[in-house]
Design a protein around this motif. Sequence first.
Motif, mmCIF file in Angstrom:
data_model
loop_
_atom_site.group_PDB
_atom_site.id
_atom_site.type_symbol
_atom_site.label_atom_id
_atom_site.label_comp_id
_atom_site.label_asym_id
_atom_site.label_seq_id
_atom_site.Cartn_x
_atom_site.Cartn_y
_atom_site.Cartn_z
ATOM 1 N N PRO A 288 15.275 13.145 11.705
ATOM 2 C CA PRO A 288 14.877 12.284 10.829
ATOM 3 C C PRO A 288 13.912 13.274 9.793
ATOM 4 N N LYS A 289 13.977 12.703 8.599
ATOM 5 C CA LYS A 289 13.160 13.116 7.520
ATOM 6 C C LYS A 289 12.670 11.891 6.601
ATOM 7 N N PHE A 290 11.350 12.314 6.254
ATOM 8 C CA PHE A 290 10.300 11.120 5.833
ATOM 9 C C PHE A 290 10.007 11.271 4.217
ATOM 10 N N TYR A 291 10.170 10.361 3.639
ATOM 11 C CA TYR A 291 9.711 10.318 2.106
ATOM 12 C C TYR A 291 8.800 9.248 1.751
ATOM 13 N N LEU A 292 8.008 9.487 0.971
ATOM 14 C CA LEU A 292 7.180 8.494 0.124
ATOM 15 C C LEU A 292 7.641 8.249 -1.387
ATOM 16 N N VAL A 293 8.036 7.008 -1.762
ATOM 17 C CA VAL A 293 8.558 6.916 -3.263
ATOM 18 C C VAL A 293 7.722 5.728 -3.753
ATOM 19 N N LYS A 294 7.167 6.088 -5.055
ATOM 20 C CA LYS A 294 6.623 5.140 -5.893
ATOM 21 C C LYS A 294 7.662 4.514 -6.861
ATOM 22 N N THR A 295 7.842 3.149 -6.598
ATOM 23 C CA THR A 295 8.676 2.400 -7.692
ATOM 24 C C THR A 295 7.812 1.974 -8.704
ATOM 25 N N SER A 296 8.476 1.060 -9.608
ATOM 26 C CA SER A 296 7.526 0.257 -10.720
ATOM 27 C C SER A 296 6.806 -0.611 -10.010
ATOM 28 N N ALA A 297 7.078 -1.224 -8.550
ATOM 29 C CA ALA A 297 6.387 -2.195 -8.114
ATOM 30 C C ALA A 297 5.778 -1.954 -6.857
ATOM 31 N N ASP A 298 6.334 -1.107 -6.218
ATOM 32 C CA ASP A 298 6.131 -0.969 -4.446
ATOM 33 C C ASP A 298 5.866 0.716 -4.350
ATOM 34 N N PHE A 299 5.410 1.037 -3.196
ATOM 35 C CA PHE A 299 5.508 1.955 -2.313
ATOM 36 C C PHE A 299 6.656 2.048 -1.436
ATOM 37 N N LEU A 300 7.404 2.920 -1.206
ATOM 38 C CA LEU A 300 8.274 2.815 -0.131
ATOM 39 C C LEU A 300 8.340 3.869 0.761
ATOM 40 N N PHE A 301 8.683 3.658 1.915
ATOM 41 C CA PHE A 301 8.843 4.834 2.981
ATOM 42 C C PHE A 301 10.172 4.806 3.263
ATOM 43 N N ARG A 340 8.804 -1.073 2.718
ATOM 44 C CA ARG A 340 8.153 -1.344 1.643
ATOM 45 C C ARG A 340 6.674 -1.474 2.277
ATOM 46 N N LEU A 341 5.855 -0.886 1.533
ATOM 47 C CA LEU A 341 4.373 -0.957 2.058
ATOM 48 C C LEU A 341 3.566 -2.104 1.653
ATOM 49 N N ASN A 342 3.215 -3.046 2.544
ATOM 50 C CA ASN A 342 2.213 -4.186 2.270
ATOM 51 C C ASN A 342 0.822 -3.473 2.493
ATOM 52 N N PHE A 343 0.320 -3.531 1.135
ATOM 53 C CA PHE A 343 -1.162 -2.885 0.952
ATOM 54 C C PHE A 343 -2.121 -3.778 1.520
ATOM 55 N N ARG A 344 -1.799 -5.080 1.598
ATOM 56 C CA ARG A 344 -2.948 -6.131 2.137
ATOM 57 C C ARG A 344 -3.082 -6.003 3.488
ATOM 58 N N GLN A 345 -1.920 -6.047 4.005
ATOM 59 C CA GLN A 345 -1.862 -5.777 5.543
ATOM 60 C C GLN A 345 -1.824 -4.522 5.996
ATOM 61 N N LYS A 346 -1.712 -3.504 5.204
ATOM 62 C CA LYS A 346 -1.519 -2.164 5.460
ATOM 63 C C LYS A 346 -0.151 -1.941 6.619
ATOM 64 N N THR A 347 0.679 -2.487 6.323
ATOM 65 C CA THR A 347 1.781 -2.403 7.348
ATOM 66 C C THR A 347 3.186 -2.071 6.356
#
Length: 440
Positions: A288-301, A340-347
Amino acid sequence: MGEGSKRRRISSTKDKAGKAETKPKYSSWSWSWSWSDLPDQLLGFILGKLSLVDIIHCCAVCSSWRSTAQSHCTQSASTTPWLMLPGDEKDDSTTRCFFNLAENKVYKMKNAFEGFGEDAWCVGSSHGWLVILDDEAIPHLFNPFSRVRIQLPSIPNEFLSPNIDRDYFVRYLRKIFIAKAVLLADPSRSNNFGVVVICGSLSRLAFCKKGDTTWTELAVRPLNTYQQYVEYSDIICHDNQVYVLASDASVEVWDFRSAFPTKIMSIDKPSTLQKAVGNSSFVHNLSPKFYLVKTSADFLFIKRFIGDFVNAQGLVVDEDYVLYNSEICPYRTKLFYVYRLNFRQKTWEQVESLNDQVVFLGGNQSISLSSHDLLECIPDSVYFTDDRWDEMDVDDSYGGHDIGFFNLDDQSIKPYYHLNLARIDPPPFWITPNLSMVKD
Protein backbone atom coordinates in the motif's frame (compact mmCIF):
# COMPACT_ATOMS: atom_id res chain seq x y z
CA MET A 1 2.96 81.86 -63.92
CA GLY A 2 0.07 81.48 -61.39
CA GLU A 3 0.26 79.80 -58.04
CA GLY A 4 -1.99 76.98 -59.20
CA SER A 5 0.41 76.13 -61.99
CA LYS A 6 3.31 76.03 -59.54
CA ARG A 7 1.49 73.65 -57.27
CA ARG A 8 0.71 71.34 -60.18
CA ARG A 9 4.35 71.38 -61.22
CA ILE A 10 5.44 70.46 -57.75
CA SER A 11 2.96 67.58 -57.35
CA SER A 12 3.30 65.97 -60.75
CA THR A 13 5.92 64.93 -63.30
CA LYS A 14 5.70 63.43 -66.74
CA ASP A 15 6.97 60.09 -67.88
CA LYS A 16 8.55 59.52 -71.28
CA ALA A 17 5.12 59.17 -72.82
CA GLY A 18 4.15 62.54 -71.52
CA LYS A 19 1.68 61.19 -68.97
CA ALA A 20 1.54 62.75 -65.55
CA GLU A 21 2.70 60.67 -62.58
CA THR A 22 1.28 61.55 -59.23
CA LYS A 23 3.70 61.20 -56.29
CA PRO A 24 2.42 60.75 -52.74
CA LYS A 25 2.75 63.69 -50.43
CA TYR A 26 4.58 63.11 -47.12
CA SER A 27 4.30 65.19 -44.02
CA SER A 28 7.39 66.44 -42.27
CA TRP A 29 6.89 64.02 -39.27
CA SER A 30 7.06 60.19 -39.06
CA TRP A 31 5.30 57.74 -36.68
CA SER A 32 7.27 54.85 -35.12
CA TRP A 33 5.43 51.87 -33.58
CA SER A 34 6.56 48.91 -31.49
CA TRP A 35 4.93 45.62 -30.52
CA SER A 36 5.46 46.62 -26.89
CA ASP A 37 2.91 49.43 -27.46
CA LEU A 38 0.09 46.94 -28.02
CA PRO A 39 -2.65 47.75 -25.45
CA ASP A 40 -2.87 45.28 -22.56
CA GLN A 41 -6.56 44.62 -23.20
CA LEU A 42 -5.94 43.70 -26.84
CA LEU A 43 -2.90 41.61 -25.93
CA GLY A 44 -4.93 39.82 -23.27
CA PHE A 45 -7.58 39.00 -25.89
CA ILE A 46 -4.90 37.57 -28.21
CA LEU A 47 -3.32 35.55 -25.39
CA GLY A 48 -6.72 34.02 -24.67
CA LYS A 49 -6.60 32.39 -28.11
CA LEU A 50 -3.12 30.90 -27.67
CA SER A 51 -1.81 27.70 -26.16
CA LEU A 52 0.37 27.86 -23.07
CA VAL A 53 3.47 27.10 -25.15
CA ASP A 54 2.70 30.06 -27.44
CA ILE A 55 2.22 32.23 -24.35
CA ILE A 56 5.66 31.14 -23.12
CA HIS A 57 7.09 32.34 -26.45
CA CYS A 58 5.26 35.66 -26.03
CA CYS A 59 7.05 36.17 -22.71
CA ALA A 60 10.32 36.45 -24.63
CA VAL A 61 9.17 39.40 -26.78
CA CYS A 62 9.58 42.17 -24.21
CA SER A 63 9.07 42.93 -20.51
CA SER A 64 5.56 44.39 -20.99
CA TRP A 65 4.38 41.29 -22.88
CA ARG A 66 5.94 39.05 -20.23
CA SER A 67 4.10 40.93 -17.47
CA THR A 68 0.76 40.75 -19.30
CA ALA A 69 1.25 37.08 -20.22
CA GLN A 70 2.09 36.11 -16.64
CA SER A 71 -0.95 37.99 -15.33
CA HIS A 72 -3.15 36.35 -17.96
CA CYS A 73 -1.92 32.86 -17.02
CA THR A 74 -2.50 33.54 -13.32
CA GLN A 75 -6.08 34.63 -13.92
CA SER A 76 -7.39 32.49 -16.75
CA ALA A 77 -5.08 29.72 -17.96
CA SER A 78 -6.09 26.10 -17.65
CA THR A 79 -5.01 24.45 -14.40
CA THR A 80 -4.57 21.05 -16.02
CA PRO A 81 -1.35 19.50 -14.70
CA TRP A 82 1.32 18.54 -17.20
CA LEU A 83 3.32 15.33 -16.96
CA MET A 84 7.06 15.97 -16.80
CA LEU A 85 9.08 13.21 -18.48
CA PRO A 86 12.78 12.69 -19.19
CA GLY A 87 14.23 13.87 -22.50
CA ASP A 88 13.83 11.61 -25.50
CA GLU A 89 17.53 11.52 -26.41
CA LYS A 90 20.11 9.26 -24.80
CA ASP A 91 22.69 10.92 -22.53
CA ASP A 92 20.75 14.21 -22.53
CA SER A 93 20.25 14.94 -18.83
CA THR A 94 19.14 18.57 -19.17
CA THR A 95 16.18 18.19 -21.53
CA ARG A 96 12.69 17.43 -20.27
CA CYS A 97 9.52 16.56 -22.15
CA PHE A 98 6.11 17.74 -20.95
CA PHE A 99 2.89 15.94 -21.84
CA ASN A 100 -0.07 18.32 -21.99
CA LEU A 101 -3.23 16.37 -21.15
CA ALA A 102 -5.47 19.11 -22.53
CA GLU A 103 -3.90 18.94 -25.98
CA ASN A 104 -2.71 15.31 -25.85
CA LYS A 105 0.61 16.66 -27.02
CA VAL A 106 4.24 16.48 -25.86
CA TYR A 107 6.49 19.54 -25.72
CA LYS A 108 10.26 19.42 -25.39
CA MET A 109 12.25 21.93 -23.31
CA LYS A 110 15.93 21.71 -24.09
CA ASN A 111 18.47 22.65 -21.42
CA ALA A 112 15.65 23.06 -18.90
CA PHE A 113 17.68 21.34 -16.14
CA GLU A 114 21.03 22.83 -17.07
CA GLY A 115 23.14 23.62 -14.01
CA PHE A 116 21.82 20.81 -11.80
CA GLY A 117 24.37 18.22 -12.89
CA GLU A 118 24.00 14.99 -14.80
CA ASP A 119 21.44 13.33 -12.51
CA ALA A 120 19.05 15.90 -11.04
CA TRP A 121 16.35 14.30 -8.89
CA CYS A 122 12.89 15.70 -8.24
CA VAL A 123 11.34 15.15 -4.78
CA GLY A 124 8.32 17.46 -4.89
CA SER A 125 6.03 19.63 -7.00
CA SER A 126 3.74 22.44 -5.78
CA HIS A 127 2.31 25.61 -7.36
CA GLY A 128 4.22 25.02 -10.58
CA TRP A 129 7.57 24.73 -8.76
CA LEU A 130 9.75 21.65 -8.43
CA VAL A 131 11.93 20.72 -5.48
CA ILE A 132 15.15 19.45 -7.06
CA LEU A 133 18.21 17.77 -5.59
CA ASP A 134 21.27 18.39 -7.74
CA ASP A 135 24.20 16.01 -8.09
CA GLU A 136 25.60 17.11 -4.73
CA ALA A 137 22.23 16.66 -2.96
CA ILE A 138 21.78 20.44 -2.62
CA PRO A 139 18.04 21.25 -2.80
CA HIS A 140 16.64 23.93 -5.11
CA LEU A 141 13.25 25.36 -5.97
CA PHE A 142 12.91 25.43 -9.73
CA ASN A 143 10.22 26.68 -12.10
CA PRO A 144 10.92 24.98 -15.46
CA PHE A 145 8.57 27.33 -17.32
CA SER A 146 10.04 30.64 -16.16
CA ARG A 147 13.49 29.03 -15.56
CA VAL A 148 13.72 30.72 -12.14
CA ARG A 149 15.61 28.79 -9.47
CA ILE A 150 16.11 29.37 -5.74
CA GLN A 151 18.82 27.50 -3.86
CA LEU A 152 17.78 26.09 -0.48
CA PRO A 153 20.01 25.20 2.49
CA SER A 154 21.87 21.89 2.34
CA ILE A 155 20.50 18.94 4.28
CA PRO A 156 22.17 19.15 7.73
CA ASN A 157 24.59 16.40 8.71
CA GLU A 158 22.62 16.04 11.94
CA PHE A 159 19.73 14.63 9.91
CA LEU A 160 21.92 11.73 8.80
CA SER A 161 22.66 8.60 10.79
CA PRO A 162 25.90 8.84 12.80
CA ASN A 163 27.63 6.23 10.66
CA ILE A 164 26.73 7.91 7.35
CA ASP A 165 29.22 10.38 5.91
CA ARG A 166 28.39 13.04 3.34
CA ASP A 167 29.93 11.26 0.36
CA TYR A 168 27.98 8.07 1.05
CA PHE A 169 24.79 10.07 1.46
CA VAL A 170 25.24 11.88 -1.86
CA ARG A 171 26.14 8.72 -3.73
CA TYR A 172 23.67 6.18 -2.33
CA LEU A 173 20.93 7.91 -0.30
CA ARG A 174 20.26 11.15 -2.19
CA LYS A 175 17.31 9.79 -4.16
CA ILE A 176 15.51 8.09 -1.29
CA PHE A 177 16.27 10.41 1.64
CA ILE A 178 13.37 12.82 1.02
CA ALA A 179 10.06 11.00 0.72
CA LYS A 180 8.03 14.11 -0.19
CA ALA A 181 8.58 17.87 -0.35
CA VAL A 182 5.86 20.53 -0.62
CA LEU A 183 5.81 24.32 -0.68
CA LEU A 184 4.05 26.39 1.96
CA ALA A 185 3.18 29.03 -0.65
CA ASP A 186 3.86 30.02 -4.25
CA PRO A 187 7.09 32.11 -4.38
CA SER A 188 5.52 33.97 -7.31
CA ARG A 189 2.78 35.35 -5.06
CA SER A 190 4.14 35.35 -1.52
CA ASN A 191 7.30 36.41 0.30
CA ASN A 192 6.49 33.92 3.06
CA PHE A 193 7.20 30.78 1.08
CA GLY A 194 8.99 27.78 2.48
CA VAL A 195 9.42 24.05 2.02
CA VAL A 196 8.33 21.19 4.28
CA VAL A 197 9.76 17.69 3.83
CA ILE A 198 9.34 14.15 5.11
CA CYS A 199 12.87 12.79 5.21
CA GLY A 200 15.27 10.26 6.63
CA SER A 201 15.01 6.77 8.03
CA LEU A 202 13.28 8.18 11.12
CA SER A 203 10.53 9.77 9.03
CA ARG A 204 11.54 13.23 10.16
CA LEU A 205 9.36 16.28 9.48
CA ALA A 206 11.50 19.34 8.72
CA PHE A 207 11.13 22.76 7.11
CA CYS A 208 12.94 25.86 5.94
CA LYS A 209 11.51 29.27 5.14
CA LYS A 210 12.74 32.07 2.92
CA GLY A 211 15.93 33.50 4.42
CA ASP A 212 16.72 30.47 6.59
CA THR A 213 20.28 29.17 6.48
CA THR A 214 19.43 25.64 7.59
CA TRP A 215 16.58 23.18 7.98
CA THR A 216 14.66 22.96 11.25
CA GLU A 217 13.35 19.71 12.61
CA LEU A 218 9.65 19.87 13.36
CA ALA A 219 8.90 16.35 14.54
CA VAL A 220 10.06 12.76 14.47
CA ARG A 221 7.32 10.19 14.25
CA PRO A 222 7.13 8.44 17.66
CA LEU A 223 6.51 4.78 18.36
CA ASN A 224 2.89 3.80 18.91
CA THR A 225 1.48 2.12 22.02
CA TYR A 226 2.68 -1.25 20.75
CA GLN A 227 6.23 0.12 20.33
CA GLN A 228 5.84 -0.16 16.59
CA TYR A 229 7.28 2.45 14.29
CA VAL A 230 4.68 4.31 12.17
CA GLU A 231 6.15 6.54 9.47
CA TYR A 232 4.82 9.68 7.86
CA SER A 233 3.35 8.89 4.44
CA ASP A 234 2.18 12.13 2.83
CA ILE A 235 1.98 15.85 3.36
CA ILE A 236 -0.03 18.73 1.90
CA CYS A 237 -0.23 22.47 2.61
CA HIS A 238 -3.47 24.42 2.75
CA ASP A 239 -4.00 27.98 4.07
CA ASN A 240 -0.63 28.08 5.87
CA GLN A 241 -1.42 24.83 7.61
CA VAL A 242 0.43 21.58 6.99
CA TYR A 243 -1.52 18.31 7.09
CA VAL A 244 0.64 15.24 7.63
CA LEU A 245 -0.67 11.72 7.07
CA ALA A 246 0.88 8.69 8.77
CA SER A 247 0.76 5.13 7.49
CA ASP A 248 -1.83 4.19 10.15
CA ALA A 249 -4.19 6.90 8.75
CA SER A 250 -3.63 9.24 11.68
CA VAL A 251 -3.22 12.93 10.84
CA GLU A 252 -1.32 15.85 12.36
CA VAL A 253 -2.13 19.49 11.56
CA TRP A 254 0.60 22.12 11.96
CA ASP A 255 -0.01 25.88 11.86
CA PHE A 256 2.76 27.81 10.08
CA ARG A 257 1.33 31.30 10.61
CA SER A 258 3.35 31.89 13.78
CA ALA A 259 7.11 32.41 14.08
CA PHE A 260 7.56 28.72 14.83
CA PRO A 261 5.04 26.11 13.66
CA THR A 262 2.73 24.62 16.27
CA LYS A 263 0.70 21.43 16.19
CA ILE A 264 -2.96 22.43 16.47
CA MET A 265 -4.73 19.12 15.89
CA SER A 266 -4.17 15.37 15.95
CA ILE A 267 -6.54 12.80 14.52
CA ASP A 268 -5.81 9.36 15.90
CA LYS A 269 -5.70 6.16 13.97
CA PRO A 270 -9.27 5.08 13.15
CA SER A 271 -10.51 1.92 14.81
CA THR A 272 -11.89 0.52 11.53
CA LEU A 273 -10.63 1.33 8.08
CA GLN A 274 -9.65 -1.79 6.19
CA LYS A 275 -12.00 -3.00 3.51
CA ALA A 276 -11.75 -6.51 2.13
CA VAL A 277 -9.53 -6.46 -0.95
CA GLY A 278 -9.98 -10.02 -2.12
CA ASN A 279 -8.39 -13.37 -1.46
CA SER A 280 -5.52 -13.58 0.99
CA SER A 281 -2.86 -14.44 -1.61
CA PHE A 282 -3.82 -11.31 -3.57
CA VAL A 283 -3.52 -9.13 -0.46
CA HIS A 284 -0.22 -10.76 0.50
CA ASN A 285 1.42 -9.59 -2.72
CA LEU A 286 0.14 -6.01 -2.60
CA SER A 287 2.01 -3.05 -1.09
CA PRO A 288 0.00 0.00 0.00
CA LYS A 289 0.85 3.68 -0.45
CA PHE A 290 -1.08 6.48 1.25
CA TYR A 291 -2.03 9.97 0.10
CA LEU A 292 -3.79 12.98 1.56
CA VAL A 293 -5.85 15.16 -0.79
CA LYS A 294 -7.71 18.45 -0.28
CA THR A 295 -10.76 18.82 -2.50
CA SER A 296 -13.00 21.88 -2.70
CA ALA A 297 -15.09 20.50 0.17
CA ASP A 298 -13.26 17.65 1.92
CA PHE A 299 -10.00 16.05 2.95
CA LEU A 300 -9.48 12.63 1.44
CA PHE A 301 -7.33 9.70 2.48
CA ILE A 302 -6.51 7.61 -0.58
CA LYS A 303 -5.05 4.15 -0.30
CA ARG A 304 -3.22 2.81 -3.34
CA PHE A 305 -2.54 -0.92 -3.72
CA ILE A 306 0.46 -1.87 -5.84
CA GLY A 307 1.10 -5.43 -6.96
CA ASP A 308 4.73 -6.19 -6.16
CA PHE A 309 4.99 -8.54 -9.15
CA VAL A 310 2.52 -8.37 -12.04
CA ASN A 311 2.90 -10.68 -15.04
CA ALA A 312 2.24 -9.94 -18.70
CA GLN A 313 -1.43 -10.94 -18.28
CA GLY A 314 -1.90 -8.35 -15.53
CA LEU A 315 -2.12 -10.90 -12.72
CA VAL A 316 -0.50 -10.28 -9.36
CA VAL A 317 1.97 -13.11 -8.70
CA ASP A 318 4.43 -13.98 -5.96
CA GLU A 319 8.22 -14.02 -6.05
CA ASP A 320 8.30 -17.81 -6.47
CA TYR A 321 6.39 -17.43 -9.74
CA VAL A 322 8.97 -14.89 -10.96
CA LEU A 323 11.91 -17.13 -10.08
CA TYR A 324 10.34 -20.30 -11.49
CA ASN A 325 9.31 -18.73 -14.80
CA SER A 326 12.33 -16.43 -15.18
CA GLU A 327 9.86 -13.74 -16.15
CA ILE A 328 10.21 -10.01 -15.60
CA CYS A 329 7.15 -8.97 -13.59
CA PRO A 330 7.26 -5.25 -12.79
CA TYR A 331 5.17 -3.80 -9.97
CA ARG A 332 1.90 -2.18 -11.05
CA THR A 333 -0.95 -0.32 -9.37
CA LYS A 334 -4.10 -2.46 -9.15
CA LEU A 335 -6.61 -0.68 -6.92
CA PHE A 336 -7.52 2.47 -4.97
CA TYR A 337 -9.74 3.05 -1.93
CA VAL A 338 -10.95 6.52 -0.97
CA TYR A 339 -12.00 7.81 2.47
CA ARG A 340 -13.38 11.18 3.53
CA LEU A 341 -12.38 12.86 6.79
CA ASN A 342 -15.22 13.60 9.19
CA PHE A 343 -13.68 16.48 11.15
CA ARG A 344 -16.42 16.56 13.76
CA GLN A 345 -16.04 12.91 14.71
CA LYS A 346 -12.38 12.75 13.62
CA THR A 347 -12.96 9.58 11.63
CA TRP A 348 -12.45 8.39 8.06
CA GLU A 349 -15.58 7.43 6.11
CA GLN A 350 -15.28 5.40 2.94
CA VAL A 351 -16.67 6.94 -0.22
CA GLU A 352 -17.58 5.10 -3.40
CA SER A 353 -17.28 8.06 -5.75
CA LEU A 354 -15.30 11.27 -6.28
CA ASN A 355 -18.32 12.69 -8.13
CA ASP A 356 -17.02 15.27 -10.61
CA GLN A 357 -13.53 15.45 -9.09
CA VAL A 358 -10.28 14.35 -10.75
CA VAL A 359 -7.33 13.62 -8.45
CA PHE A 360 -3.65 13.78 -9.42
CA LEU A 361 -1.28 11.70 -7.27
CA GLY A 362 2.41 10.89 -7.22
CA GLY A 363 5.53 12.66 -6.03
CA ASN A 364 3.67 15.96 -6.38
CA GLN A 365 1.51 17.60 -3.73
CA SER A 366 -1.75 15.76 -4.30
CA ILE A 367 -4.40 17.92 -5.96
CA SER A 368 -8.08 17.58 -6.82
CA LEU A 369 -9.77 19.52 -9.61
CA SER A 370 -13.25 19.67 -11.06
CA SER A 371 -13.79 17.69 -14.25
CA HIS A 372 -15.92 20.61 -15.50
CA ASP A 373 -12.64 22.51 -15.91
CA LEU A 374 -10.79 19.47 -17.28
CA LEU A 375 -12.85 18.24 -20.20
CA GLU A 376 -9.97 16.05 -21.35
CA CYS A 377 -10.03 14.03 -18.08
CA ILE A 378 -12.42 11.27 -17.01
CA PRO A 379 -14.52 12.31 -13.97
CA ASP A 380 -14.42 10.25 -10.78
CA SER A 381 -10.85 9.18 -11.51
CA VAL A 382 -7.39 9.14 -9.96
CA TYR A 383 -4.51 10.03 -12.33
CA PHE A 384 -1.32 8.63 -10.84
CA THR A 385 2.41 8.56 -11.51
CA ASP A 386 5.13 6.23 -10.26
CA ASP A 387 6.54 7.42 -6.91
CA ARG A 388 8.06 4.12 -5.82
CA TRP A 389 11.50 5.71 -5.95
CA ASP A 390 13.23 3.10 -3.80
CA GLU A 391 12.67 0.59 -6.63
CA MET A 392 14.51 2.63 -9.24
CA ASP A 393 17.91 1.13 -8.41
CA VAL A 394 16.67 -2.38 -7.60
CA ASP A 395 16.12 -3.57 -11.17
CA ASP A 396 17.46 -1.83 -14.28
CA SER A 397 14.71 -3.37 -16.42
CA TYR A 398 11.88 -1.30 -14.98
CA GLY A 399 10.99 1.66 -12.75
CA GLY A 400 9.07 4.91 -13.21
CA HIS A 401 6.67 2.99 -15.49
CA ASP A 402 3.63 2.73 -13.17
CA ILE A 403 1.38 5.48 -14.55
CA GLY A 404 -2.30 5.51 -15.53
CA PHE A 405 -5.72 6.48 -14.23
CA PHE A 406 -8.11 4.55 -12.02
CA ASN A 407 -11.83 5.10 -12.45
CA LEU A 408 -13.86 4.55 -9.27
CA ASP A 409 -17.06 3.97 -11.22
CA ASP A 410 -15.98 0.86 -13.12
CA GLN A 411 -12.83 0.07 -11.06
CA SER A 412 -10.70 0.03 -14.21
CA ILE A 413 -7.12 1.19 -14.76
CA LYS A 414 -6.23 2.62 -18.17
CA PRO A 415 -3.29 4.54 -19.63
CA TYR A 416 -3.45 8.28 -20.20
CA TYR A 417 -0.07 8.37 -21.93
CA HIS A 418 1.56 5.66 -24.02
CA LEU A 419 5.31 5.39 -23.67
CA ASN A 420 7.06 2.37 -25.10
CA LEU A 421 9.56 2.14 -22.26
CA ALA A 422 9.67 -0.30 -19.38
CA ARG A 423 11.86 2.10 -17.42
CA ILE A 424 11.35 5.87 -17.14
CA ASP A 425 14.29 7.49 -15.37
CA PRO A 426 13.93 10.01 -13.86
CA PRO A 427 10.31 9.13 -12.96
CA PRO A 428 7.37 11.17 -14.29
CA PHE A 429 6.05 14.07 -12.23
CA TRP A 430 2.84 16.11 -12.30
CA ILE A 431 3.41 19.87 -12.46
CA THR A 432 0.91 22.68 -12.97
CA PRO A 433 2.45 25.26 -15.34
CA ASN A 434 3.25 28.61 -13.73
CA LEU A 435 4.87 31.40 -15.75
CA SER A 436 5.18 33.88 -12.90
CA MET A 437 8.50 35.12 -11.57
CA VAL A 438 9.52 35.34 -7.91
CA LYS A 439 7.66 37.98 -5.93
CA ASP A 440 9.90 40.88 -4.90
